[in-house]
Every structure is written in C-alpha cells, then in structure tokens.
Design a protein around this motif. Structure first.
Motif, PDB file in Angstrom:
ATOM      1  N   GLU A 394       0.860  -1.365  -0.026  1.00  9.26           N
ATOM      2  CA  GLU A 394      -0.275  -0.058  -0.260  1.00  9.26           C
ATOM      3  C   GLU A 394       0.901   1.370   0.040  1.00  9.26           C
ATOM      4  OE1 GLU A 394      -2.923   1.022  -0.234  1.00  9.26           O
ATOM      5  OE2 GLU A 394      -2.851   3.008   0.431  1.00  9.26           O
ATOM      6  N   LEU A 395       1.558   0.979   0.857  1.00  9.60           N
ATOM      7  CA  LEU A 395       2.663   2.491   1.031  1.00  9.60           C
ATOM      8  C   LEU A 395       3.910   1.906  -0.541  1.00  9.60           C
ATOM      9  CD1 LEU A 395       3.517   4.909   2.259  1.00  9.60           C
ATOM     10  CD2 LEU A 395       5.400   3.229   3.446  1.00  9.60           C
ATOM     11  N   LEU A 396       3.810   1.649  -0.585  1.00  6.77           N
ATOM     12  CA  LEU A 396       5.080   1.500  -1.618  1.00  6.77           C
ATOM     13  C   LEU A 396       3.935   1.692  -2.984  1.00  6.77           C
ATOM     14  CD1 LEU A 396       6.634  -0.120  -0.307  1.00  6.77           C
ATOM     15  CD2 LEU A 396       7.577  -1.642  -1.786  1.00  6.77           C
ATOM     16  N   GLY A 397       3.108   2.053  -3.389  1.00  8.16           N
ATOM     17  CA  GLY A 397       2.232   1.589  -4.521  1.00  8.16           C
ATOM     18  C   GLY A 397       2.242   3.666  -4.066  1.00  8.16           C
ATOM     19  N   GLN A 398       2.221   4.457  -2.939  1.00  6.55           N
ATOM     20  CA  GLN A 398       2.101   5.696  -3.036  1.00  6.55           C
ATOM     21  C   GLN A 398       2.882   6.874  -3.604  1.00  6.55           C
ATOM     22  OE1 GLN A 398      -0.823   6.948  -1.328  1.00  6.55           O
ATOM     23  NE2 GLN A 398      -1.402   4.587  -1.948  1.00  6.55           N
ATOM     24  N   GLY A 399       4.514   5.851  -4.325  1.00  5.78           N
ATOM     25  CA  GLY A 399       5.254   6.289  -4.864  1.00  5.78           C
ATOM     26  C   GLY A 399       6.816   6.895  -3.645  1.00  5.78           C
ATOM     27  N   VAL A 400       7.446   7.032  -4.285  1.00  2.00           N
ATOM     28  CA  VAL A 400       8.567   7.471  -3.337  1.00  2.00           C
ATOM     29  C   VAL A 400       8.421   9.090  -2.381  1.00  2.00           C
ATOM     30  CG1 VAL A 400      10.525   6.469  -4.162  1.00  2.00           C
ATOM     31  CG2 VAL A 400      10.048   8.909  -5.302  1.00  2.00           C
ATOM     32  N   ARG A 401       8.206   9.877  -3.111  1.00  2.00           N
ATOM     33  CA  ARG A 401       7.011  11.308  -2.271  1.00  2.00           C
ATOM     34  C   ARG A 401       6.797  10.823  -1.168  1.00  2.00           C
ATOM     35  NH1 ARG A 401       4.274  16.014  -5.800  1.00  2.00           N
ATOM     36  NH2 ARG A 401       2.719  15.154  -5.376  1.00  2.00           N
ATOM     37  N   ARG A 402       5.639   9.810  -1.139  1.00  2.00           N
ATOM     38  CA  ARG A 402       4.252   9.711   0.167  1.00  2.00           C
ATOM     39  C   ARG A 402       5.373   9.007   0.749  1.00  2.00           C
ATOM     40  NH1 ARG A 402      -1.325   9.633  -3.274  1.00  2.00           N
ATOM     41  NH2 ARG A 402      -0.040  11.778  -4.729  1.00  2.00           N
ATOM     42  N   MET A 403       6.625   7.975  -0.055  1.00  2.00           N
ATOM     43  CA  MET A 403       7.045   7.111   1.074  1.00  2.00           C
ATOM     44  C   MET A 403       8.227   7.620   2.286  1.00  2.00           C
ATOM     45  SD  MET A 403       7.908   3.909  -1.274  1.00  2.00           S
ATOM     46  CE  MET A 403       8.609   3.257  -0.119  1.00  2.00           C
ATOM     47  N   ALA A 404       7.782   8.642   1.836  1.00  2.00           N
ATOM     48  CA  ALA A 404       9.651  10.119   2.705  1.00  2.00           C
ATOM     49  C   ALA A 404       8.785  10.857   3.124  1.00  2.00           C
ATOM     50  CB  ALA A 404      10.243  10.584   1.265  1.00  2.00           C
ATOM     51  N   GLU A 413      16.361  12.601  -0.104  1.00  2.00           N
ATOM     52  CA  GLU A 413      15.954  11.023  -0.872  1.00  2.00           C
ATOM     53  C   GLU A 413      14.959  10.354  -1.616  1.00  2.00           C
ATOM     54  OE1 GLU A 413      18.242   7.965   1.853  1.00  2.00           O
ATOM     55  OE2 GLU A 413      20.317  10.102   1.693  1.00  2.00           O
ATOM     56  N   ALA A 414      14.223  10.845  -1.778  1.00  2.00           N
ATOM     57  CA  ALA A 414      13.186  10.709  -2.564  1.00  2.00           C
ATOM     58  C   ALA A 414      13.124  10.445  -3.813  1.00  2.00           C
ATOM     59  CB  ALA A 414      11.916  11.445  -1.756  1.00  2.00           C
ATOM     60  N   ALA A 415      13.580  10.008  -5.024  1.00  2.00           N
ATOM     61  CA  ALA A 415      14.252  10.445  -6.187  1.00  2.00           C
ATOM     62  C   ALA A 415      12.308  10.791  -7.119  1.00  2.00           C
ATOM     63  CB  ALA A 415      14.983   9.057  -6.724  1.00  2.00           C
ATOM     64  N   HIS A 416      12.886  12.024  -6.766  1.00  2.00           N
ATOM     65  CA  HIS A 416      10.969  11.954  -7.689  1.00  2.00           C
ATOM     66  C   HIS A 416      11.545  13.218  -8.539  1.00  2.00           C
ATOM     67  CE1 HIS A 416       8.845  14.375  -5.295  1.00  2.00           C
ATOM     68  NE2 HIS A 416       9.573  13.959  -4.525  1.00  2.00           N
ATOM     69  N   VAL A 417      10.439  14.132  -9.529  1.00  2.00           N
ATOM     70  CA  VAL A 417      10.151  15.627  -9.331  1.00  2.00           C
ATOM     71  C   VAL A 417       9.214  15.395  -9.888  1.00  2.00           C
ATOM     72  CG1 VAL A 417      11.093  17.139 -10.901  1.00  2.00           C
ATOM     73  CG2 VAL A 417      12.483  15.574 -10.536  1.00  2.00           C
ATOM     74  N   LYS A 418       8.740  16.726  -8.688  1.00  2.00           N
ATOM     75  CA  LYS A 418       7.124  17.081  -8.928  1.00  2.00           C
ATOM     76  C   LYS A 418       6.036  16.164  -8.612  1.00  2.00           C
ATOM     77  CE  LYS A 418       7.950  20.877 -11.596  1.00  2.00           C
ATOM     78  NZ  LYS A 418       9.543  21.156 -11.914  1.00  2.00           N
ATOM     79  N   GLY A 419       6.953  14.483  -7.515  1.00  2.00           N
ATOM     80  CA  GLY A 419       5.888  13.407  -7.443  1.00  2.00           C
ATOM     81  C   GLY A 419       5.803  11.431  -8.704  1.00  2.00           C
ATOM     82  N   LEU A 420       7.277  12.631  -9.572  1.00  2.00           N
ATOM     83  CA  LEU A 420       7.357  11.650 -10.701  1.00  2.00           C
ATOM     84  C   LEU A 420       8.879  10.810 -10.268  1.00  2.00           C
ATOM     85  CD1 LEU A 420       5.637  10.075 -12.553  1.00  2.00           C
ATOM     86  CD2 LEU A 420       7.077  11.323 -14.058  1.00  2.00           C
TER      87      LEU A 420
END
Lengths: 612, 612
Positions: A394-404, A413-420
């Motif tokens: 469930e958490l991994l499915g939210q993507g790295v921004r929300r995981m962090a 360390e959350a590897a995204h730009v604007k959530g992607l």
C-alpha cells in the motif's frame, strides 16, 4: 482546404451523454494535436485545488494529424489528465495498434469527464460511440480484458486500451495498457481511468485519414520511410530492442544502480543480448513501424507469451534494485503489464524501500518482511502487493514522495521530481538531463527531456541551430534542454514515436501537406514551446512553483565510481539560464506574462497574472 | 608575433648532408603543418613517372602546431611520401610518445631524401641531429630495435620510430612502428624508409613548445580537456578500446565479412569485451591522452607483452577471413607490429587469397598450400611468409591490385582504391563512405573519409553547416563527404587525434592562440580543402585521373543478408555531385584551374593546366 479535422468525442460518464466536439481550425493549427491539444482542451476545466480523482477532472485520449497516415512510426496516442500520482499535469503516450484504430473509428480523440455508476467500457466504431456495461470485466487483468472483448465482439480486428486491477484499485501509478504489452505507463492515468469506472476503450472501424495533399504526401512518406530505415539505430533496436542500451549506458554511467548510489553493475547479465539468448526473444512492432523495437518472449515460465521488458523497466527492476536475476525482471514486468502498473515508478519505489530498509528507516516490523537488495523473488512479490494495496505494498504504491513523508525520511533521498519517480538515465551522466528532469512538464521525464539522446548524437535538430554538448558540464545547457523539450512536445502532438529519426524539415513538410497549413521547423519549435507553457500554466494553477523545479540530492551528488566519478550537475546555474531562456519568472516559477502573450496564450496570461 | 616556427630538419642520406629548413610564415599559415605542409614541401620534387623507391623521392616526418602543447590528444605525427604500394601520394599518421619527443628534440619535422650506403639511423637531440650507423640493428624486429637503441643510448626517455624486417625487405605495405605497438600503418612508408636504408629515427630532448598566447591557451586547453573527457565515447573507448565497435558495426552491416561478400558474423567472439575477458587486456594511451583507447596484453603465448589489436586489424584478420579464433588475430597483429607490416592491407590481401582460392583462381599448386577460409593458424603463417617474401607470401605482399593482375582475376574483385586496400567500414552500410573511399587522397581511407562517424553522430561539425545523413542513401552526399575530408585534413595538419571531439570553434581558437594568426572554422575548412587539392595535384602528376575515383564492384554490390540487404551505393550520382562541389574537372579528374588559383595553389594551376 485542410485534411485534419480534429473531431473529438466528448463523453460524460456521469450523465451518459455523448457528443462530438468540433474544434476550431485556429486551435488545431496552433496546438497541432496530441497532448498539446489535450492541454488546450483541458485548460479551462482545471481550477486551483482540483483533485485528480474528482469526477470533473478530464481524461483525454488524443491522436494527432500524423496518426492514421502512412508516415512510419505514427501509431501513437497521448493520454492526458491530472495525475493521481503527482497532482499536476499528467500525460503518457502509448503505441501499438490502438492509436491507429482509434483514428480509423472516426475520432481524433476522446474527452472524458464524469464517473460511471458501474464499470463501463466505451465502444467506438466507424463514427459511432456507445457506453457499454463492463461489470463482467471488472477485476480481470489487461491481457484477459483484451481477449474477452475481442471474443465478445467477435472481432479480432478491434483494438482495446484498458486498465487492470491496479487501475481499478486506483494505485496512484497505475497505467493504461493496450495491444497486449503496450503501455501508457507514467503518471497514473490508469488510476484516473479507474476512478471514472472506465475499464476499457474499444476502437473498431476502417475510416481513412484524409490528407490535404495526397500526392506530395506519398513522396514524403516514402522518403520518411527510407530515413527511419537508414538510420544507424534502426538495425540495432530491431536486433536487440531498447534493452541494448543497458551495456552502453552502463559504460557511460547512465544506468543508475543501487538506488542512484552506484553506477557500476554487470549490465550484460540483463542486456538485450542476454534477453535474446536466454529466452529466444523475438521482435514485435507497433502498427506500421519498420523498426520493431518491441520484444516478445514465448512460453515464459508456463505463460504463453510475455512482452518486454524495455530498457527503463529492466534498469528499474535490475541495477536500481541490485538485481541481476533476469527471470525476475521479465516476470515483474509481465505482472505490471497484466495488472496495469507503471514499471518505472514501481521499480524506483521498490529500490527506495530497499535503500530505506538498509538504512533502518523502513523497519522489518513496519515492512512485515526483510527487504534486502537484489532479491528478485521479493521484487516480484512486492509488485503483487502494490497492485493489491496489501501490507507494505500500500505504501510502496504511493510512490517515493509519499513514502518519504510517511516514513519521515530525508526528502532529498526521495527520487522524484514533482512526485514523478526518476527515469533510468542518470542525471550525472548527461548533466543536461538533470535540467530536463527538473523542468519537465510532467515531472522527471526522459521522453520530453531526452538531452542524453541529443548528446549521444542519436537525435539531432540542426535546423534549430543546436549542437551536442559536453555531457559532464552544466554550462550552456538551457537552450538545448528547452529546444529538446519543445521538439519532443511536437512529437507528442503529431503523434510520432521518439525513435523516428525524421528531420525537423521532413516533419514540418509532412505536417503542412497533411493539414494544408504551412509549417516550418521554427513553427514546430514555437508550437512545442506553446505546449510546454500551457502545461506549465495548468501545473502553476495546481500549485507548482520554482521550488518544485529541483532534483533530489541523491540523484545528483557525485559518485565515487564509474565514468561520472566526482561529477555533479550544477542545478542553480542551469536553472537560472533556463528561466532566462524560457522567460519564466524566477520568483514564482510561472511563465512571464509577456511569454504567454507572445505564444497567444491570452487566457493563461490573465489567469496567472490577474493583477498585471 | 607567432609561436609556431616550422623548423624542419633536411637530411640527404646519400650525401650525409644535414641542414635546417626554415619555412616561410605564409606557407605555415596556409598549410598549417603535418601532412598538408609535407605535401607543400614535396610538391616540386614530384615529377611525372617518379618511382616511390627512387632515392630522390622524399620521405617526410611532420608534426604540427598542436604537437608539444598541452592540448589533449596531440602527440601525433604524419609520415608522408610517395607510396610504394600505390605509386601516388602516400601518408600515414601515428601516435604514442614519438611525436611529442620529435617536437621536444627541436624539430617540427624531417625532410629526408637520398639513400644511405649502409643501414643508418637518425639521432635528434635538443636541436642537434646526426646520422649514425645502424648495421647492428638491420634485420631485427621493431620491439628489439626500440629496446636496443634505448639500451645503447642509455636513455629510457628517448622515443624511437623504426622499421622492421618488412620495411627492410621493402614489402610494399610495410609500416613504420614506434613506442612499441603504435603504427603509421598504411601506404607502405616503411618500405620507403627501407629503400633509404633508414632503420630508425630516435628523438630525445626536452625543448618546450612556444605559444603565442600562453594564458589564453591555458584556459582553452583546460576546456578542451573537459570536452574530450565529457564526450560519451570517452569511457567506452577507455573501457573496451576501438574493438568495441565490432558488435555495433556488425549490427549496422558495417563490418565486412568473407571478403566483402557477407555482413553477418559472430562479432562478439572477437569484440572488445572478448579481448578484455580472454586476456585480461589493459588500457594504454598515447602521450598526454585522457582517453586511453589502446590495449595491452601481458604474457600472451609466452610473449611478455603484445599490443592491440585495434578494430581495423581484428576485422581484417577476423570476419573478413571468416576467422573467429581470437588468439590467431592477436598473434597476427603482434607479428605485423614486430615485423612492421600494415595489418589492414595484410588482412585484406589474405582474405582475397582465400576468396581467389575458393573460386579456383588461386590454385593449390600456385599457392603451395590450401588457403581455406577461417584458418587462424594459416593467417599467422601467411603473415610470416609475406614479411619474408617467401612462396605465395611474395605475391600477397604486393597487395590486392597486383595479385589480381598477376593471377588475371576480375579487377572488380580486387578490394582497393588506387592500390590501397579497403578499410573495415563497409561502403554499403554508410553510402557516403563509398564516395569518401573513391576520392580519398591516399586511396581507400577511413580516417580522411570518416563519413560513417559523422552519420553515427560521434563526429559533428555544426559550425560548417552539415548534418548527419541517411546512411543507406546516395543523394546529397557530396558536400558532407568533402567537408568531412577537409576537416580530417586539418586534424592531420595540426596534428590532432581523430577521436578528439573538439569543436571547429575550439580548434580554430586554439590554433589562433598557438600561432598568433587568426583562424575561424571556415578558415580551417579552406586549409583542409587546400590540402586535399595539393595532394590531388601530386597524384595527378603521378597519373591519377577520374577513372581511378571508383569502388571495386565486390565492395558495393548489394548483399543478400544483414542490415544493408539489397542496398548499394550509386557511385555515378555521388561522384558527379562531388566533382561539382569540389570544382574538379570531370574529363581529367584534375582540380579545375579556377579552384587551384582560388586556393592559392598557383604552381599547381600552372603545372596541371599548362596550356590555359
């Protein structure tokens, strides 16, 4: 006279109303088609605070003036909306046969709003459209949906774009699948489709695409075909698929490993040659494409046929997770295809979990299991859990921004730009790539911002006066990045595959002879710039400001190994130059009023600069 | 003020006279240095009917204004003369340390005529020069010569360029070797050196190269270093050497197999990765080069250290001979290095023998043995026989043109242009390559005519307004071919390694700040064009006419396999466009009077057009 009508189907899934949306010639001329036209159509509907999953958020399927013609590599479709993953402008393209079939069904695109009260699918056939019940399709995977619909309709010639269980469950990076293994992967538009209870769009028909100047187009099409066949990358992709880049990219430090902390990895274990030799992988193509970069594996672990993996997928489930079990990569890719999940965001999120686990931030207790590096079986299992929104999935499915956010980890360390989530081209290997990622219209995007291909010489636009640059330097990257982005916008407007090595001159001549309007290479660049800016304006409305144009530290800090050792892009320098070049406002991150007016985006100028 | 003096040593080996040749500033400015300046210096000496091995034929060693500076990738030397293999203008370049050392010995070049009455070597040291006895060195191989001279002179810091037994025996494609495995390979200039009984040139010294603007050069040099390090090919060549092209080239149909009749072959068996993994090959570099593309193998079959093979060598002894015994390729290469023999002409001649044998034109009786495809041991043995001018080796050592004459074979199957054997870039894979081969100043040459690198995007000259072209088309190739040739002439004038990915702007700025004269990218192109035309004029004097600008049929006829299947360059079309672009006379193959005058080649205008 012109041959491109811009006939869109407008569907309200809430009321069941279906009508035809006739577009103005002036809009078609300026926005061309595809994702650019979709942005124009969506613009007014997007209000500050707009929730992606709100019924009134539009979902747009858009082909372009090239779709349906005999120009090679044009069976592509843009799917656009507000991204459930990022909350800003979202788009993704796909290939296969569906884009061609959608055009042949009589529509240039579909503008969908509302939410059905039960699962439905849209059936388009030779100018007619119906909303049909899809209750019996809900819950089944994308391969099965496609098969079932073809069987039910007793027509193997239809093409189906659909979501799988991930889209139904609105996993934020669920994707849209069509023609077996083709995906509109990024930005979670499958979740947007799922939120509307739209399981599938089925296209059937045999309507022809009109051309303003058929004779000239015959000649230009023949030339275009020769050009793409002659290009040196053609036989390489045909022979080994996009996975051929694994070994080359690794030598350049362009394949991120161990969640962006390494760049050395035994690439050959999971490269194009390994795939071919291990599984006797064969080639496959989108409709009308002479390149055939796609791969098919038959009889894979008891499954009749699986597709891919492409380079991005194999890099994300492979080196990024320190995994060189090719079998697990092919399987994870297949599950993503079947369930309808973006392989890139999935791979990055899983690798991030491994990184957090190693650093004690994600504990065994929270995860419910050990999440160690390089465990192929674990990766496959986590994909299943993400799709089912189960346990740590469930958490991994939210993507790295929300995981962090959730785990209170260092946001750098959350590897995204604007959530992607970041793509699999390391920003240290081509420093212009870092700028493209930071400023891309949908976030970190290697397709809009393919600076690496430009520096590699596999993409060239001499007509626009730009030259390949020193890949390990940050100076002077703004103009190239901006023009590369503009030019890729045009590809996503036409639509044309990014691997089509046609010159800007060829493209503008063909566009002129399809539409009857005159375009030059400079006009294409301006259209691309307009597209970038209207999408930016949409995202500005949704809260994007300059502080979002950034790269997470973990993806740019210098490595101590590999061919980029000790090198790091200078984001401050590049962004300043980019803003100057784009004429964007440094304080707010919005396009300047002057730039918007210059591009005839008057409404955006009023909306973004109300007091001016 | 200027910093480049053009101080040449003039040596008459017949009389023993040594003097310094001071060049005129205007000549230096126009011809820059290297092979271009050598052509200017030789021009008056070359009479119609001039025999290459006549004592009065000059042999010129020439560095250029870049040599000795701290600009990266500039330790290169041009060796020029009339080719014993082709009978026309001959040149070859080499790297290593010798070019730098020659400059540090106080001379920009050496102009050698005459023939010594006993074996000699030239010893240059800090502005002084001596002719010394080399009787004790005659008959020994190039590795041994270098070692012996360093021992005798008790100076490990000297650098030696020398010939081996092949040069002494005047095998027409004998080469000049230096710094162990570096070769001025092509055109048989080792035989020319052998004809003069000149076993070696030894360079010692520590004189500095003056710069017109040292401060600016420090800045430009630093930039240049960053540029070459940042280029995407840098880590690839460093990691796997030039042999990395084997697999890529094979996918493109660019690696000729079975004597130009096939283009499919298991390239990976003999590629850069195979070399590295089989022999633990390590990297090596020319003096001051950050790229390090050279390979060294230690403890090879009981030999302490062998060098290479480079891509061209491995392709010629490998696929061209249908040989995938890597061991035999490394060994054949080592023997060529030790004996001083051009690997490319040797490989093509051996492959031709295999082709002729298969077709019954070279019989077992004539050959004295079976000459079957793919026999690695046979290839090694034939190299030995060529060097010793023994048995069938005598004929193979004459090159394919004379082999065809002697055996009355179809001349369209003799793979040469103007007597120089074809390189290992298939003219069907990059059709512009066919034009470059047909018109190259020394015959079929992949270094002057590197159209393939241009189309691949690994070489770019945006300043000169040319763009990569469709590789499988013949239309519109003239301008790119001519500018690519001109530009490569400049590299061989400066001298600068072909792998140095500096822009024309960077090069012209550095040349300006080294010499004190102003150069623009356009000036470079004009200097290159001048060089092409004076060399052409020399070869015209020696009998070259338009009929020599051709490609043998076997190298261009369409193949039935691989990625160039069914494609063949249109020589007539390309040559006509090329002659028009070059302003060469279609009837005679000479540069037009107008073009020669335009390039300030007045004497050539008078000589070639006496009645005008």
């Amino acid at each position: 006279m012109f041959g491109y009508h811009g006939k869109f189907l407008q569907v309200d899934l809430g009321t069941g109303e279906i009508k035809v949306l006739e577009l103005k010639a002036d809009d078609l001329k300026k926005f061309i088609g595809g994702s650019s036209l979709a942005a124009m159509l969506m613009y007014d509907r997007i209000k500050p605070g707009q929730s992606p999953l709100s019924p009134d958020t539009p979902l747009v399927f858009a082909t372009g003036p090239f779709t349906g013609t005999r120009v090679p590599m044009v069976s592509r479709l843009a799917i656009c909306g507000i991204s459930p993953l990022t909350g800003i402008w979202g788009e993704s393209t796909t290939g296969g046969t569906f884009p061609f079939k959608l055009k042949a069904s009589g529509f240039d695109g579909i503008f969908i709003t509302g939410k059905a009260d039960r699962p439905v699918y849209l059936y388009l056939n030779n100018g007619k459209a119906e909303i049909r019940d899809a209750s019996s399709l809900w819950g089944i995977d994308t391969y099965e949906v496609q098969k079932k619909l073809k069987d039910e309709l007793q027509d193997a010639g239809v093409s189906v774009a659909c979501i799988g269980p991930a889209g139904e469950k609105m996993v934020p990076y669920a994707c849209v699948m069509n023609d077996k293994g083709r995906a509109a992967g990024r930005c979670g538009l499958g979740a947007l489709m799922g939120s509307k209870k739209l399981k599938a769009v089925v296209a059937a028909g045999n309507l022809k695409t009109e051309l303003a100047n058929k004779e000239k187009m015959d000649e230009l099409t023949k030339q275009a075909r020769n050009t793409v066949i002659s290009h040196y990358m053609n036989p390489i992709y045909r022979e080994l698929g996009t996975l051929v880049y694994m070994e080359l990219g690794m030598a350049l430090g362009d394949v991120p490993a161990k969640y962006f902390t390494k760049s050395v990895f035994p690439a050959e274990k999971i490269g194009g040659k390994a795939l071919k030799e291990t599984y006797n992988a064969t080639k496959d193509a989108c409709y009308g494409c002479p390149m055939m970069c796609a791969r098919v594996v038959k009889n894979f672990n008891g499954i009749d046929e699986v597709h891919g993996p492409e380079y991005e997928t194999a890099a994300a489930f492979g080196p990024l997770c320190m995994n060189y079990d090719l079998n697990s990569i092919v399987m994870a890719n297949h599950l993503c295809n079947a369930y309808g999940l973006d392989t890139m965001s999935a791979g990055v999120s899983i690798a991030y979990a491994m990184h957090l686990y190693e650093n004690g931030i994600l504990t065994k207790d929270r995860a419910g299991m050990e999440i160690e590096w390089g465990n192929g079986d674990l990766i496959v299992r986590l994909v299943e859990m993400i799709v089912n929104r189960q346990g740590i999935g469930e958490l991994l499915g939210q993507g790295v921004r929300r995981m962090a956010e959730e785990l209170k980890a260092d946001p750098e360390e959350a590897a995204h730009v604007k959530g992607l989530e970041l793509p699999m081209h390391d920003a240290r290997a081509f420093q212009g790539q870092a700028l493209c990622y930071a400023t891309g219209p949908r976030g970190a995007c290697h397709l809009k911002g393919s600076h690496y291909r430009f520096d590699l010489g596999s993409m060239a636009v001499p007509e626009l006066g730009i030259a390949p640059s020193d890949r390990l330097k940050s100076e002077g990257k703004a103009e190239v990045s901006a023009i590369v982005q503009n030019y890729n916008e045009v590809f996503d407007s036409l639509l044309l595959c990014k691997f089509a090595t046609l010159s800007a001159t060829q493209i503008s001549e063909m566009l002129s002879n399809i539409t009857g309007w005159e375009y030059t290479p400079t006009d294409l660049n301006t259209a691309g710039e307009r597209s970038i800016n209207i999408k930016r304006a949409i995202s500005n409305k949704l809260g994007v400001s300059r502080k979002d144009d950034r790269m997470p530290r973990i993806c740019i800090q210098a490595l101590t190994e590999g061919s980029t050792e000790g090198k790091s892009p200078d984001m401050g320098l590049m962004l300043k130059e980019y803003y100057d070049y784009r004429k964007w406002d440094w304080d707010t991150g919005k396009p300047s009023r002057q730039k918007l007016v210059e591009l005839s985006l008057e409404q955006a100028a009023i909306d973004l600069w109300p007091s001016s």
